[in-house]
Design a protein around this motif. Structure first.
Motif, mmCIF file in Angstrom:
data_model
loop_
_atom_site.group_PDB
_atom_site.id
_atom_site.type_symbol
_atom_site.label_atom_id
_atom_site.label_comp_id
_atom_site.label_asym_id
_atom_site.label_seq_id
_atom_site.Cartn_x
_atom_site.Cartn_y
_atom_site.Cartn_z
ATOM 1 N N GLU A 161 0.811 -1.217 0.000
ATOM 2 C CA GLU A 161 0.000 0.000 0.000
ATOM 3 C C GLU A 161 0.843 1.265 0.000
ATOM 4 O OE1 GLU A 161 -4.164 -0.576 2.090
ATOM 5 O OE2 GLU A 161 -2.523 -0.978 3.502
ATOM 6 N N TYR A 162 1.951 1.256 0.742
ATOM 7 C CA TYR A 162 2.779 2.459 0.845
ATOM 8 C C TYR A 162 3.226 2.935 -0.532
ATOM 9 C CZ TYR A 162 6.786 5.461 1.742
ATOM 10 O OH TYR A 162 7.663 6.521 1.735
ATOM 11 N N TRP A 163 3.843 2.042 -1.306
ATOM 12 C CA TRP A 163 4.312 2.440 -2.634
ATOM 13 C C TRP A 163 3.150 2.588 -3.609
ATOM 14 C CZ3 TRP A 163 8.574 4.757 -4.039
ATOM 15 C CH2 TRP A 163 9.659 4.704 -3.160
ATOM 16 N N GLY A 164 2.045 1.904 -3.370
ATOM 17 C CA GLY A 164 0.863 2.120 -4.198
ATOM 18 C C GLY A 164 0.400 3.563 -4.110
ATOM 19 N N TYR A 165 0.299 4.070 -2.887
ATOM 20 C CA TYR A 165 -0.107 5.464 -2.693
ATOM 21 C C TYR A 165 0.995 6.437 -3.143
ATOM 22 C CZ TYR A 165 -4.194 4.075 0.064
ATOM 23 O OH TYR A 165 -5.402 3.549 0.465
ATOM 24 N N ARG A 166 2.235 6.103 -2.865
ATOM 25 C CA ARG A 166 3.329 7.014 -3.212
ATOM 26 C C ARG A 166 3.460 7.162 -4.732
ATOM 27 N NH1 ARG A 166 9.353 7.186 -0.361
ATOM 28 N NH2 ARG A 166 10.417 8.349 -2.003
ATOM 29 N N PHE A 167 3.436 6.055 -5.467
ATOM 30 C CA PHE A 167 3.485 6.133 -6.925
ATOM 31 C C PHE A 167 2.267 6.886 -7.467
ATOM 32 C CE2 PHE A 167 6.179 2.047 -7.045
ATOM 33 C CZ PHE A 167 7.349 2.740 -7.342
ATOM 34 N N LEU A 168 1.103 6.676 -6.846
ATOM 35 C CA LEU A 168 -0.099 7.362 -7.302
ATOM 36 C C LEU A 168 0.027 8.870 -7.074
ATOM 37 C CD1 LEU A 168 -2.876 7.090 -8.544
ATOM 38 C CD2 LEU A 168 -3.814 6.681 -6.247
ATOM 39 N N ALA A 169 0.648 9.257 -5.964
ATOM 40 C CA ALA A 169 0.885 10.679 -5.714
ATOM 41 C C ALA A 169 1.779 11.272 -6.795
ATOM 42 C CB ALA A 169 1.524 10.871 -4.334
ATOM 43 N N TYR A 170 2.809 10.523 -7.206
ATOM 44 C CA TYR A 170 3.655 10.984 -8.308
ATOM 45 C C TYR A 170 2.817 11.169 -9.576
ATOM 46 C CZ TYR A 170 7.818 9.364 -5.632
ATOM 47 O OH TYR A 170 8.796 9.159 -4.699
ATOM 48 N N ALA A 171 1.971 10.181 -9.889
ATOM 49 C CA ALA A 171 1.151 10.248 -11.103
ATOM 50 C C ALA A 171 0.249 11.480 -11.091
ATOM 51 C CB ALA A 171 0.311 8.980 -11.239
ATOM 52 N N LEU A 172 -0.343 11.771 -9.936
ATOM 53 C CA LEU A 172 -1.229 12.932 -9.836
ATOM 54 C C LEU A 172 -0.482 14.229 -10.096
ATOM 55 C CD1 LEU A 172 -3.446 11.943 -6.769
ATOM 56 C CD2 LEU A 172 -3.973 11.720 -9.213
ATOM 57 N N HIS A 173 0.775 14.282 -9.724
ATOM 58 C CA HIS A 173 1.585 15.468 -9.999
ATOM 59 C C HIS A 173 1.594 15.775 -11.494
ATOM 60 C CE1 HIS A 173 5.112 18.214 -9.452
ATOM 61 N NE2 HIS A 173 5.259 17.905 -10.731
ATOM 62 N N TYR A 174 1.823 14.758 -12.307
ATOM 63 C CA TYR A 174 1.914 14.978 -13.755
ATOM 64 C C TYR A 174 0.548 15.309 -14.346
ATOM 65 C CZ TYR A 174 6.580 13.065 -13.164
ATOM 66 O OH TYR A 174 7.880 12.853 -12.748
ATOM 67 N N LEU A 175 -0.518 14.715 -13.833
ATOM 68 C CA LEU A 175 -1.856 15.096 -14.270
ATOM 69 C C LEU A 175 -2.094 16.573 -13.968
ATOM 70 C CD1 LEU A 175 -4.822 14.532 -15.185
ATOM 71 C CD2 LEU A 175 -5.289 13.980 -12.785
ATOM 72 N N GLU A 176 -1.751 16.995 -12.766
ATOM 73 C CA GLU A 176 -1.938 18.389 -12.376
ATOM 74 C C GLU A 176 -1.119 19.324 -13.268
ATOM 75 O OE1 GLU A 176 -0.971 18.273 -8.229
ATOM 76 O OE2 GLU A 176 -2.677 16.970 -7.761
ATOM 77 N N ASP A 177 0.095 18.915 -13.594
ATOM 78 C CA ASP A 177 0.913 19.735 -14.500
ATOM 79 C C ASP A 177 0.247 19.882 -15.864
ATOM 80 O OD1 ASP A 177 2.954 20.453 -12.831
ATOM 81 O OD2 ASP A 177 4.430 19.051 -13.631
ATOM 82 N N LEU A 178 -0.256 18.779 -16.402
ATOM 83 C CA LEU A 178 -0.850 18.815 -17.736
ATOM 84 C C LEU A 178 -2.179 19.569 -17.756
ATOM 85 C CD1 LEU A 178 -0.018 15.186 -18.849
ATOM 86 C CD2 LEU A 178 1.024 17.291 -19.703
ATOM 87 N N MET A 179 -2.789 19.754 -16.592
ATOM 88 C CA MET A 179 -4.003 20.561 -16.506
ATOM 89 C C MET A 179 -3.680 22.039 -16.254
ATOM 90 S SD MET A 179 -6.954 18.962 -16.982
ATOM 91 C CE MET A 179 -8.251 19.539 -15.880
ATOM 92 N N GLN A 180 -2.404 22.379 -16.189
ATOM 93 C CA GLN A 180 -1.985 23.776 -16.181
ATOM 94 C C GLN A 180 -1.783 24.139 -17.649
ATOM 95 O OE1 GLN A 180 -0.293 26.396 -16.896
ATOM 96 N NE2 GLN A 180 1.068 27.151 -15.308
ATOM 97 N N PRO A 181 -2.635 25.000 -18.222
ATOM 98 C CA PRO A 181 -2.644 25.194 -19.677
ATOM 99 C C PRO A 181 -1.317 25.615 -20.294
ATOM 100 C CG PRO A 181 -4.023 26.822 -18.548
ATOM 101 C CD PRO A 181 -3.698 25.773 -17.555
ATOM 102 N N TYR A 182 -0.464 26.296 -19.544
ATOM 103 C CA TYR A 182 0.834 26.679 -20.098
ATOM 104 C C TYR A 182 1.755 25.474 -20.296
ATOM 105 C CZ TYR A 182 -0.166 31.670 -19.532
ATOM 106 O OH TYR A 182 -0.706 32.925 -19.645
#
Length: 322
Positions: A161-182
């Motif tokens: 679970e620890y790395w499941g959540y940690r890797f998912l947190a990394y993934a969300l970072h890139y989603l958030e970046d791509l939702m920044q229009p610039y």
């Protein structure tokens, strides 16, 4: 806990924290055991920057119990966050708070695009954005998201679970970046043509990009609209798209791209000639808000952030075993 970095949607950690702690029936208080890294990745990182230990346990990261946003959530940060020395357990919300900002620590200063390198020099932008011209792709932000979603599922599948959540947190970072229009549209066509030859346009576009990064921090900590903005994030309902991960991130990119022109126009209206001179400061945001120059930008950003929060919630619910 206010932070910002070039080519990052500022306040990743706090935004992700607000989002995951407002998912109905999601146990973000759950304690999970810290485990050692035991994975093989087909992805390079900058030497010394891809940290594999837990930074909270090691004392390398301190959660600010006085942070205004954290306190506004009602979570007792100090009393709910006790890390037993023997059981090595950590709450889920802390993993998202800390590790959703981690990809900005310099680990992605590798595998640069020649095209991007020629335009803006050495950055981590290649893995945090997406730019497609005709049939040619020049950035890999979508691939970054997909990689860590797959790693998260692999970890959860084997009961880690620890790395499941940690890797998912990394993934969300890139989603958030791509939702920044610039991150998906750095300028208008005329501006991008001038970018190559005109230093003033290069400065303006970089400062417009960083201004919109920092606007998130302003909205969370300084704006008169901060409580309304945070409530919009909390109230966002999960969106679970019945599509592949590849299609999901593509749809996010298309949506982000569609918001660029209105947002870019409002940023230029609000800050004008300052963008050609220097980076926008917090006091510049405060003055522009007092003068009524940010009203439309706020409404556009609240809608974008709400949509992003809905996607984040849907991805968490789709990937975390219940």
């Amino acid at each position: 806990m206010i932070s910002s970095a070039l080519f990052s949607w500022s306040s990743h950690g706090v935004f992700t924290f607000l989002t995951v702690t407002s998912i109905a029936n999601f146990d973000y208080q759950k304690l999970v055991k810290i485990t050692d890294y035991s994975y093989v990745e087909n992805r390079k990182y900058k030497e010394g920057k891809y940290i594999l230990h837990d930074v909270i346990e090691a004392g390398n990261f301190k959660i600010d119990a006085e942070d205004d946003v954290l306190n506004d959530t009602g979570i007792d940060v100090i009393n709910s966050f006790v890390l037993p020395t023997q059981s090595r357990e950590i709450p889920v919300w802390a993993i998202f708070l800390v590790y959703s900002s981690f990809p900005d620590n310099g680990m992605d200063y590798v595998e640069e695009s020649f095209f991007i390198n020629a335009l803006i020099g050495s950055t981590q932008a290649n893995r945090h954005g997406y730019l497609k011209v005709s049939f040619f792709e020049y950035m890999e932000g979508d691939k970054s998201f997909l990689h860590f979603v797959r790693m998260s599922r692999e970890a959860f599948k084997k009961g880690d679970e620890y790395w499941g959540y940690r890797f998912l947190a990394y993934a969300l970072h890139y989603l958030e970046d791509l939702m920044q229009p610039y991150h998906v549209r750095p300028g208008t066509v005329p501006e991008l043509i001038q970018f190559i030859f005109d230093q003033r346009i290069r400065v303006m576009l970089r400062n417009a990009h960083s201004a919109y990064d920092d606007y998130m921090t302003f909205l969370l900590y300084k704006s008169k609209n901060r409580y309304d903005f945070m409530q919009a994030i909390k109230d966002a309902q999960p969106i679970v798209l019945p599509v592949s991960d590849e299609q999901l991130i593509y749809e996010a990119i298309v949506y982000s791209y569609s918001t660029f022109f209105d947002i870019h126009e409002e940023v230029k209206k609000a800050f004008g000639k300052i963008l050609y001179e220097r980076r926008i400061k917090m006091e510049d945001f405060e003055q522009a808000e007092r003068e009524g120059k940010l009203e439309r930008l706020y409404e556009l950003t609240k809608k974008l952030a709400s949509t992003l929060a809905s996607l984040v919630k849907g991805i968490v619910l789709s990937n975390v075993p219940m």
